[in-house]
Design a protein around this motif. Sequence first.
Motif, short mmCIF file in Angstrom:
data_model
loop_
_atom_site.label_atom_id
_atom_site.label_comp_id
_atom_site.label_asym_id
_atom_site.label_seq_id
_atom_site.Cartn_x
_atom_site.Cartn_y
_atom_site.Cartn_z
N SER A 179 93.35 -13.13 -45.67
CA SER A 179 93.90 -14.27 -46.40
C SER A 179 94.13 -14.00 -47.89
N ASP A 180 93.52 -12.94 -48.46
CA ASP A 180 93.53 -12.72 -49.91
C ASP A 180 92.86 -13.89 -50.64
N PHE A 181 91.83 -14.44 -50.04
CA PHE A 181 91.06 -15.54 -50.62
C PHE A 181 90.52 -15.13 -51.98
N THR A 231 96.92 -16.86 -48.39
CA THR A 231 97.23 -18.03 -47.59
C THR A 231 96.01 -18.93 -47.53
N GLU A 232 96.23 -20.23 -47.69
CA GLU A 232 95.14 -21.19 -47.59
C GLU A 232 94.73 -21.43 -46.14
N ASP A 233 95.60 -21.05 -45.20
CA ASP A 233 95.36 -21.32 -43.78
C ASP A 233 95.63 -20.05 -42.97
N ASP A 250 87.67 -13.14 -41.69
CA ASP A 250 88.68 -12.86 -42.71
C ASP A 250 88.26 -11.59 -43.45
N VAL A 251 89.05 -10.52 -43.31
CA VAL A 251 88.66 -9.23 -43.90
C VAL A 251 89.22 -9.02 -45.31
N HIS A 252 90.01 -9.98 -45.80
CA HIS A 252 90.64 -9.82 -47.12
C HIS A 252 90.28 -11.02 -47.98
N ALA A 253 89.13 -10.93 -48.64
CA ALA A 253 88.64 -12.00 -49.51
C ALA A 253 87.96 -11.34 -50.70
N HIS A 254 88.08 -11.94 -51.87
CA HIS A 254 87.63 -11.27 -53.09
C HIS A 254 86.50 -12.02 -53.80
N VAL A 255 85.74 -11.25 -54.57
CA VAL A 255 84.71 -11.78 -55.44
C VAL A 255 85.01 -11.30 -56.86
N ARG A 260 95.80 4.43 -35.40
CA ARG A 260 94.50 4.94 -35.86
C ARG A 260 94.02 4.19 -37.10
N LEU A 261 94.88 3.35 -37.65
CA LEU A 261 94.56 2.58 -38.86
C LEU A 261 94.36 1.12 -38.49
N TYR A 262 93.83 0.35 -39.43
CA TYR A 262 93.76 -1.10 -39.29
C TYR A 262 94.60 -1.74 -40.38
N PHE A 263 95.10 -2.94 -40.11
CA PHE A 263 95.95 -3.66 -41.04
C PHE A 263 95.53 -5.12 -41.09
N ASP A 264 95.55 -5.72 -42.27
CA ASP A 264 95.31 -7.15 -42.29
C ASP A 264 96.61 -7.88 -41.94
N SER A 265 96.47 -9.17 -41.67
CA SER A 265 97.60 -9.97 -41.15
C SER A 265 98.42 -10.62 -42.25
N LEU A 266 98.13 -10.32 -43.52
CA LEU A 266 98.71 -11.06 -44.64
C LEU A 266 100.12 -10.55 -44.96
#
Length: 332
Positions: free
Chosen positions: A292-294, A300-302, A7-12, A263-269
Amino acid sequence: MSTPTVDVHAHVLLPEVEALVAGLPGHGEAKALDARRNGPAALAVNGPMVRERVPRLTDPTVRLAAMDAQGVDVQLVSPSPSHYHYWADEETARKVYLLANESTAAHCRAAPDRLRGLGLVPLQHPDLAVHALDHALEQGLAGVEISSHAPGRELSDPAYEDLWARAEETGALLFLHPFGCTLDERLDRWYLSNTVGQPVENAVAVSHLIFSGVLDRYPGLKVIAAHGGGYLPTHIGRSDHAWSARSDAGAGCAHLPSSYLKRLYFDSLVHDPHVLRELVRAAGADRVLLGSDFPFDMGTEDPVGALRAARLPRTDFDAVRGGNAAALLSLE
């Protein structure tokens, strides 16, 4: 060994950063602007929502348990965008990025096989940006998180050329995640500040990178656009038409705008399986990463279930689920 789910989209959340800036000149004005952009109804919901999620945002043990429940093996953890503080002067900005980078790295060291991190760079002070990126990499972070713009500067600003050059040279990841939309009070009801504002800011920022030729000059840049790149990938035909039909639109970049999506990457959210399929079609299955934007409510929770709903071919599903990110992060 099977490919890990990444998961590349998770926050602290970094309370120490907020303690650092509390009460400083400019902080109150920035908070007031954010409040004006979101509106009172959104703020009334945001406070309790964030408070309920503080353990997942700050405690690695709680985070790992939540990851296990989601079937996520590895998270790429980035600071909450509320920590950008692009209003800050140079001295404060330096303190913010040093503390954010060190604190994020410390959080990830609690489980180095499962948590990778991103730091921050002060886009409002381009002269500090390369130093901040280098500091993040020295902490063992994979790169940095940036917003869609800084006050008075778009990502096409020539002042950022050194940052792009250094990011390309080092292989650092750049996670493009907006915070705040300059449409301001037009979006201050019904949480339009997020539902419309974030995709607009993503689309504007990615368009600046494309049309200005940044991606021509630095073809090795590793940019991950949050929220599926916003509105741009599904409406890129309009950009292609302008590039072909108008001399002003086509003056800055060498190729059709749609070609730069690969040439770019995108998250699936993107919250819609049909939009996710179109994103994969437009950018390529090798350019979309699970996100997921955790643990925020607009995530998304899943994330794996949301990806499964797009009914991609198995090889594409596995690439998005983790194969692409595992290669980017050089995971074993």
